[in-house]
Write an enzyme that holds these catalytic residues in place. Structure first.
Site, PDB file in Angstrom:
ATOM      1  CB  ALA A  66       3.880 -12.083  -4.257  1.00 54.50           C
ATOM      2  CB  THR A 107       3.183 -17.912  -4.202  1.00 48.07           C
ATOM      3  OG1 THR A 107       2.357 -16.752  -4.135  1.00 48.07           O
ATOM      4  CG2 THR A 107       2.705 -18.924  -3.220  1.00 48.07           C
ATOM      5  CG  ASN A 140      -0.671 -15.490 -13.868  1.00 48.87           C
ATOM      6  OD1 ASN A 140      -0.487 -16.590 -13.335  1.00 48.87           O
ATOM      7  ND2 ASN A 140      -1.121 -14.436 -13.192  1.00 48.87           N
ATOM      8  CG  PHE A 154       1.134 -21.279  -6.195  1.00 49.07           C
ATOM      9  CD1 PHE A 154       0.903 -19.950  -6.493  1.00 49.07           C
ATOM     10  CD2 PHE A 154       0.465 -21.840  -5.116  1.00 49.07           C
ATOM     11  CE1 PHE A 154       0.024 -19.181  -5.723  1.00 49.07           C
ATOM     12  CE2 PHE A 154      -0.414 -21.086  -4.342  1.00 49.07           C
ATOM     13  CZ  PHE A 154      -0.636 -19.758  -4.651  1.00 49.07           C
ATOM     14  CB  SER A 197      -3.333 -18.164  -6.792  1.00 48.40           C
ATOM     15  OG  SER A 197      -3.153 -18.613  -8.130  1.00 48.40           O
ATOM     16  CG  ASN A 249      -3.782 -19.193 -12.185  1.00 44.96           C
ATOM     17  OD1 ASN A 249      -4.758 -19.207 -12.923  1.00 44.96           O
ATOM     18  ND2 ASN A 249      -3.011 -18.126 -12.035  1.00 44.96           N
ATOM     19  CB  THR A 250      -3.633 -23.639  -6.807  1.00 46.66           C
ATOM     20  OG1 THR A 250      -2.307 -23.255  -7.180  1.00 46.66           O
ATOM     21  CG2 THR A 250      -3.564 -24.952  -6.031  1.00 46.66           C
ATOM     22  CE  LYS A 259      -1.740 -10.763  -3.884  1.00 47.94           C
ATOM     23  NZ  LYS A 259      -0.445 -10.698  -4.592  1.00 47.94           N
ATOM     24  CG  ASN A 306      -3.899 -13.248  -6.208  1.00 45.98           C
ATOM     25  OD1 ASN A 306      -3.418 -13.136  -7.329  1.00 45.98           O
ATOM     26  ND2 ASN A 306      -3.433 -14.108  -5.322  1.00 45.98           N
ATOM     27  CB  THR A 307      -5.036 -12.201 -10.865  1.00 45.32           C
ATOM     28  OG1 THR A 307      -5.102 -13.575 -10.425  1.00 45.32           O
ATOM     29  CG2 THR A 307      -3.579 -11.769 -10.953  1.00 45.32           C
ATOM     30  N   GLY A 358      -3.374  -5.999 -14.035  1.00 40.69           N
ATOM     31  CA  GLY A 358      -3.120  -4.793 -14.813  1.00 40.69           C
ATOM     32  C   GLY A 358      -4.249  -3.794 -14.717  1.00 40.69           C
TER      33      GLY A 358
END
Length: 358
Positions: free
Chosen positions: A61, A85, A110, A114, A173, A175-176, A211, A240-241, A262
């Site tokens: 994703a 997502t 990143n 979302f 994530s 980032n939220t 996840k 996840n990241t 990565g």
């Protein structure tokens, strides 16, 4: 990489990372790049959660956020593709710039947040492909400004259950704001109970995966394993990241906030994968993701306990022929080792990876 892949990479790397991503989506919509002959071999087949995967390699994703090019991704050779997502309402995500290439590390940071077109747009696209062959998972999330994030996940389950080969509950994530707090045991228990009840009430009952983040300690992994087992979640996606910055060469970008993906993520995500396999036992499904960019890294995820493997960032640096190269390499490896199935590899390095400290 082939000469064509190198030229394509040079072209895309001339653009801002987010613009390059948009161009790659547009190219897939137009039927480019043209993939080679699909790699098919019975030894690559794997049955997970009642689904027969033609091979164990999937697109993670984050690439096809709006379910625009799932079939084109399958055409590159992937055994499955995961879209999203996807959140109930469209949202723009965080301010730009929000994607950074760490080229010397073969990594990306990143902080997209979302960004997606919402449930309705994705549902229309998935409904249009209903009945086509190919395994497509749907990754669901919550809106940043939601007053009831658990309800957002329930809505995602009900809306996409008729179209998804499997569903992924993404609470990992970075980032939220506050989203990763849902991995804490009390919140997680409520979320998983309501998600599974929503699946029972839905028009179809696809498998549900959770996840998780790589930035967890042993006690948190134990709590997650206990809740996943108690609530009968079908499987995990690890991971996840990461918000960590392990030994990066790209010092000028290492300070950017967001999730790192990565090559540098491989070690930590694989340790977490193995520890979760130990905690969950041999029967629960696990998809390994994080730092997969070669035949060797894909096989090592399986050795560490993964049933299936996903990649995304690796293809940014290795090109769209990467899935075919990995699968071809898996077939050659099976030949050399005289394997009847790649499944024979699973857990063969489990002890080694699970014993490493976080």
């Amino acid at each position: 990489m082939s000469v064509l892949d190198r030229l394509g990479q040079r072209f895309l790397f001339a653009f801002d990372p987010e613009a390059a991503h948009g161009l790659s989506i547009a190219a897939l919509k137009c039927g480019l790049p043209i993939a080679g002959r699909p790699v098919r071999d019975d030894r690559l087949k794997v049955s997970v959660c009642g689904i027969d995967f033609p091979n164990p390699l999937g697109m993670a994703a984050g690439y096809d956020k709006n379910a625009e090019v799932a079939d084109a991704l399958l055409g590159l050779g992937f055994g499955f593709a995961e879209v999203g997502t996807i959140t109930p309402r469209p949202q723009a995500g965080n301010p730009k710039p929000r994607i950074f290439r760490l080229t010397s590390d073969e990594a990306v940071i990143n902080r997209l947040g979302f960004n997606n077109e919402g449930h309705q747009a994705a549902e229309e696209r998935l409904a249009a492909r209903k009945g086509r062959a190919g395994i497509v998972g749907v990754n669901i999330g919550a809106n940043k400004d939601s007053t009831d994030r658990v309800s957002d996940y329930e809505r995602g389950v009900v809306r996409f259950a008729p179209y998804a080969s499997y569903l992924t509950v993404n609470i990992s994530s970075p980032n939220t704001p506050g989203l990763r707090n849902m991995q804490a045991r009390e919140q997680l228990g409520e979320l998983l109970s309501r998600v599974m009840a929503a699946r029972t009430a839905a028009a179809a009952q696809p498998p549900v995966f959770l996840k998780i983040a790589p930035d967890l300690v042993e006690a948190e992994l134990e709590d997650i394993a206990a809740e996943v087992t108690e609530k009968a979640i079908d499987g995990l996606i690890v991971s996840n990241t990461t918000i960590a910055r392990p030994g990066l060469r790209s010092a000028d970008l290492a300070g950017e906030t967001g999730g790192l993906s990565g090559k540098p993520l491989f070690e930590r995500s694989t340790i977490v994968l193995a520890k979760m396999r130990k905690l969950l036992g041999p029967d629960r499904a696990i998809i390994g993701v994080g730092g997969v960019d070669s035949i060797e890294t894909a096989l090592e995820k399986i050795r560490a306990g993964a049933d299936l493997v996903q990649l995304y960032t690796g293809m940014i640096y290795a090109g769209p022929a990467l899935p075919g190269r990995i699968l071809g390499g898996m077939v050659r490896f099976a030949d050399m080792q005289r394997l009847k199935s790649l499944r024979e590899l699973r857990d063969t390095s489990l002890g080694q990876w699970a014993s490493k400290p976080l």
